[in-house]
Design an enzyme around this catalytic site. Structure first.
Site, mmCIF file in Angstrom:
data_model
loop_
_atom_site.group_PDB
_atom_site.id
_atom_site.type_symbol
_atom_site.label_atom_id
_atom_site.label_comp_id
_atom_site.label_asym_id
_atom_site.label_seq_id
_atom_site.Cartn_x
_atom_site.Cartn_y
_atom_site.Cartn_z
ATOM 1 N N TYR B 152 30.976 42.579 29.789
ATOM 2 C CA TYR B 152 32.148 43.132 30.472
ATOM 3 C C TYR B 152 33.196 42.048 30.681
ATOM 4 O O TYR B 152 34.366 42.208 30.336
ATOM 5 C CB TYR B 152 31.709 43.725 31.821
ATOM 6 C CG TYR B 152 32.820 44.279 32.675
ATOM 7 C CD1 TYR B 152 33.389 45.510 32.394
ATOM 8 C CD2 TYR B 152 33.284 43.573 33.787
ATOM 9 C CE1 TYR B 152 34.407 46.030 33.190
ATOM 10 C CE2 TYR B 152 34.292 44.079 34.589
ATOM 11 C CZ TYR B 152 34.848 45.317 34.284
ATOM 12 O OH TYR B 152 35.853 45.814 35.074
ATOM 13 N N LYS B 156 36.971 41.744 28.992
ATOM 14 C CA LYS B 156 38.147 41.787 29.864
ATOM 15 C C LYS B 156 38.927 40.477 29.813
ATOM 16 O O LYS B 156 40.168 40.486 29.918
ATOM 17 C CB LYS B 156 37.718 42.109 31.303
ATOM 18 C CG LYS B 156 37.216 43.546 31.485
ATOM 19 C CD LYS B 156 38.285 44.575 31.131
ATOM 20 C CE LYS B 156 37.913 45.996 31.553
ATOM 21 N NZ LYS B 156 38.959 46.980 31.139
#
Lengths: 249, 249
Positions: B152, B156
């Site tokens: 994640y 990002k």
């Protein structure tokens, strides 16, 4: 005699140290294999092709979700790694103004850089000695925006971020606190491919892979080799007239 | 009468503005569709499923290398977009200590976050008005290391890097200099999925998607809506007791 015995003992101790070089068949990978072998390390090379110079060679194949296991397998026989170095990578262009090239380049960089870096970090967490070295390869260019080579920059920025995660305190999920983490952020390495792709460049500004390998060896050896070095450091080699200096970023 | 004519003229002008919401069927995407429709924009939603609330719906399918073309198609009929907003994403765990979960999570985030963000940026370069808005969705957590949700964070962080590339000067490969670029870096959005996954959390700290949509609408409308806003800005919404404040990062 004492001196000689001390040397032999050091040699024995050294040969028990095992390094995993992910991407060991590339230009930087080969330089690392040579440098660590010359320093009496046991060298495991992992790449898509066999590496005959290494002591052990892992031919990585199959889907990404099986790679960590493949990279970890030699440690079961040889003992846990004292260093895990990811030199896998490459380069792809593709600017924001060229959607087709950008997507193709980004996909190739996901596979060549992003996934190999994460596999290497996961292997280091799984089977590296607590005082080992994890080294990843970023890019000097990707320390700032790279709209002209968007997929390359994104993958290298993600790799730099991954390095910061591995360097987080162990209590927060990073590697054991005695481990060291280094991100190399090169400019252009002096490889046959880069010379062929940039025939008009001043090769005296290209960084010799052996210089990078020597830095990584010193970090892997520990002791003085890590003196003053921060965990999670970002090191950029700058080369001019064939001479390389290291810069903290 | 004059006032009424002025209102109608504004309305006509407004309705010629087209926004593309990538990930329009998610919680944040739906909030954007509603907010822009309420402001008389023509709304194109793109997602894996049809969006009936939007004026036009693109059901994205097939391989990544065809997505930019699919996202660009409505602009050929409706005119170039005045805003491209990527709200596609999601969340996956997987820490450095859990190789299998980490690889699975990273792969899903590459597809859900990394690739959709890059597709959106490429579409904005290809068919957005020179003074348009490109908005991407990062994460507050990924402004620092995220060893506990590695895939994640990497996706990002790469998205934040992409935003910086789009915000580079046009002469260096970024979007036209009159265009605006915003990266939203939320904490937890107040979605049904997040409430279900974190039933014991204080929902008063969850950021309502409508608040984010309102911010993006003001940036898209331009004029006062961009006053004092830097191109390439990173904005974190922080919510306490149901009240959200915006913080530049």
């Amino acid at each position: 005699m004492l001196a000689r015995g001390a040397v032999r003992m050091m040699s024995t101790e050294a040969s028990s140290r095992v390094v995993l070089v992910v991407g060991g068949s590339g230009a930087l990978g080969r330089a690392c294999v040579s440098a660590f072998k010359a320093a009496d390390w046991t060298v495991v090379s992992a790449d898509r092709v066999e590496d005959k110079e290494a002591d052990h060679s892992v031919v990585v194949d199959g889907a990404w979700d099986s790679h960590v296991e493949q990279l970890a397998a030699p440690a079961a026989k040889l003992g846990n790694y004292s260093a895990v170095i990811c030199t896998a990578g490459g380069w792809a262009g593709g600017s924001l103004s060229e959607p087709e090239d950008a997507v193709a380049g980004a996909q190739s960089m996901i596979e060549a850089c992003y996934q190999t870096a994460l596999s290497s970090a996961l292997v280091s967490y799984k089977c590296m000695r607590p005082d080992g070295l994890l080294a990843l390869t970023g890019a000097a260019a990707a320390l700032g925006p790279t709209p002209g080579m968007i997929g390359y920059g994104m993958a290298k920025a993600a790799t730099a971020f991954l390095s910061s995660c591995a360097a987080a305190p162990n209590a927060e999920g990073g590697l054991p606190d005695a481990a060291h983490v280094t991100l190399i952020a090169p400019n252009v390495l002096d490889s046959p491919a880069n010379r062929a792709n940039m025939p008009d460049a001043d090769f005296g500004t290209f960084t010799p892979p052996a210089v990078v390998a020597d830095l990584l060896l010193s970090r892997a050896e520990g002791g003085d080799g890590r003196a003053g070095a921060a965990r999670g450091e970002i090191l950029e080699p700058r080369t001019a007239e064939g001479v390389t200096t290291w810069h903290r970023r």
